[in-house]
Design an enzyme around this catalytic site. Structure first.
Site, PDB file in Angstrom:
ATOM      1  N   PHE A   1     -76.418  70.436   8.327  1.00 19.62           N
ATOM      2  CA  PHE A   1     -75.573  71.612   8.573  1.00 19.62           C
ATOM      3  C   PHE A   1     -75.034  72.096   7.231  1.00 19.62           C
ATOM      4  CE2 PHE A   1     -71.732  73.993   9.483  1.00 19.62           C
ATOM      5  CZ  PHE A   1     -72.202  74.867  10.452  1.00 19.62           C
TER       6      PHE A   1
ATOM      7  N   ASP B   1     -74.476  68.704  -0.675  1.00 17.91           N
ATOM      8  CA  ASP B   1     -73.457  69.435   0.080  1.00 17.91           C
ATOM      9  C   ASP B   1     -72.371  68.427   0.442  1.00 17.91           C
ATOM     10  OD1 ASP B   1     -71.879  70.554   2.037  1.00 17.91           O
ATOM     11  OD2 ASP B   1     -73.525  71.514   3.109  1.00 17.91           O
TER      12      ASP B   1
ATOM     13  N   LYS C   1     -63.604  72.453   2.740  1.00 19.03           N
ATOM     14  CA  LYS C   1     -62.771  71.741   3.727  1.00 19.03           C
ATOM     15  C   LYS C   1     -61.452  71.198   3.150  1.00 19.03           C
ATOM     16  CE  LYS C   1     -66.152  70.687   7.304  1.00 19.03           C
ATOM     17  NZ  LYS C   1     -65.607  71.346   8.478  1.00 19.03           N
TER      18      LYS C   1
END
Ligand code: PLP
Length: 387
Positions: free
Chosen positions: A129, A214, A243
């Site tokens: 993702f 990532d 995040k």
């Protein structure tokens, strides 16, 4: 107007909870009920809800200067970039974005530019993702999420995660980069093996292609080190963070080795809001708080406690992850029901897969709160199994 009837697009199946306030690992809803938050806004609020150190930095900066654009310098953007470079072990040039997807967009563009546009393909993992913009959706190895949005940007190839041979076989003379998460979060918390990441590093060196990690979900201490790659002993050429970086304020960062970062020249990439003084002050305060309070060195022990307690819960067949990024793997595909029943137990968890519950609490969670988390989870699973 009821809050839960607000005219929002229905992109999320929201739980019927309206939160009003939070402190540390506790969230309080509109009825005054208190919930133990073992999700942290999906691995975001690492320094705890309403962290006063971060709040003070935001408040001070908000009264001083909020925005000037990237046409000028500000002190917070410089201080944060220096801090990120220090936490990365003394390397890294930074581009500030506003989210994880945008940080990944930047990484993709940078890798293509570095490869001089003659090579453009990015090899990604199945199940990965990387975000919801068109390019990061194309990079995301979950075809179900592509439906309705095709044609997607070309140049993304997907092969099985943790399968070094498949990655090696996918490389051709148009390959610019390999991009993976050190731990696949949205796919159910699946850690990369050390051999896999080390093997990718060797492949990239051999073929002169960029290695992109990532670290949007794994970064900022989530797995027990500032960046997950530091525990694997493998350095990427480019990595991304978002995040937890702003403890809830929207910021992303693409960080690249100097020779990669230098590929960008004025006009190549940009954003109006990225790296603004307010957001950079928040991020700097977040990093300073985590450092000064020695939060990250305790993360692995807390993760081990979660593993120990969860593995005793009937219905849980495996607990996997690193640090405070864990998943309880269930015997049956009842994660969604357990997530709902957990709310009754005043516990916030996330059914990331049919058979996997994701646990990503604030990194400041205490051992007592972990005990309570295990107790409430046990009760939620028991109720689900017997309803
Ligand atoms: N990359 C990873 C590994 C993620 O987990 C996420 C979000 O869950 C993203 C990228 C996208 O980040 P954002 O939602 O901030 O765009």
């Amino acid at each position: 107007m009821s809050i839960q009837n607000a005219p929002l697009m229905q992109t999320y199946g929201r739980a019927p909870l309206t939160f009003i306030s939070g402190k540390g690992c506790i969230l309080t809803d509109s009825k005054g009920d208190e919930y133990l938050d073992a999700l942290a806004g999906i691995a975001v609020v690492s320094a705890g809800h309403s962290n006063s150190f971060v709040a003070e930095a935001i408040s001070k900066q908000a009264q001083k200067l909020q925005h000037v654009s990237n046409l000028f310098w500000t002190e917070p953007m410089a201080l944060l970039a220096k801090k990120l470079r220090e936490l990365t072990g003394g390397w890294g040039q930074v581009f500030y974005a506003n989210s994880g997807a945008e940080a990944n967009e930047c990484a993709i563009k940078l890798a293509r530019l570095w490869a001089n546009n003659s090579k453009y393909k990015i090899i990604c993992a199945e199940g990965s993702f990387h975000g919801r913009t068109l390019a990061t959706l194309a990079a995301t190895g979950q075809p179900a999420k592509w439906k309705g949005f095709e044609p997607l940007p070309i140049g993304f190839v997907h092969v099985p995660f943790n399968d070094l041979e498949a990655f090696a076989n996918a490389i051709d003379d148009q390959t610019a980069a390999i991009m993976v998460e050190p731990i696949q979060g949205e796919n159910g918390v699946i850690p990369a093996t050390e051999d896999f990441l080390k093997g990718l590093r060797k492949l990239c060196d051999k073929h002169n292609i960029a290695l992109i990690f990532d670290e949007v979900q794994t970064g900022v201490g989530r797995t027990g080190s500032w960046w997950a790659f530091q525990q694997y002993g493998v350095e990427p050429d480019i990595f991304t963070s978002a995040k937890a970086l702003g403890n809830g304020l929207p910021i992303g960062a693409c960080i690249a080795k100097d020779d990669f970062g230098q590929s960008f020249k004025p006009g190549h990439h940009g954003t109006t809001f990225g790296g603004g003084p307010l957001i950079c002050s928040a991020a700097l305060a977040t990093l300073e708080y985590l450092e000064q309070e020695n939060v990250i060195p305790a993360v692995n022990d807390k993760g081990s406690l979660i593993q120990e307690l969860f593995s005793k819960i009937p219905g849980v067949i495996q607990v996997r992850g690193r640090g405070l990024m864990q998943a309880a793997i269930l015997q049956e595909p009842i994660a969604k029901e357990i997530e709902k029943n957990a709310i009754e137990q005043k516990l916030i968890i996330n059914a990331v897969r049919d058979n996997a519950l994701r646990i990503t609490p604030p990194l400041v969670i205490t051992n007592e709160e972990i005990q309570l988390l295990a107790k409430r989870l046990n009760a939620a699973i028991e109720k689900t199994l017997h309803q």
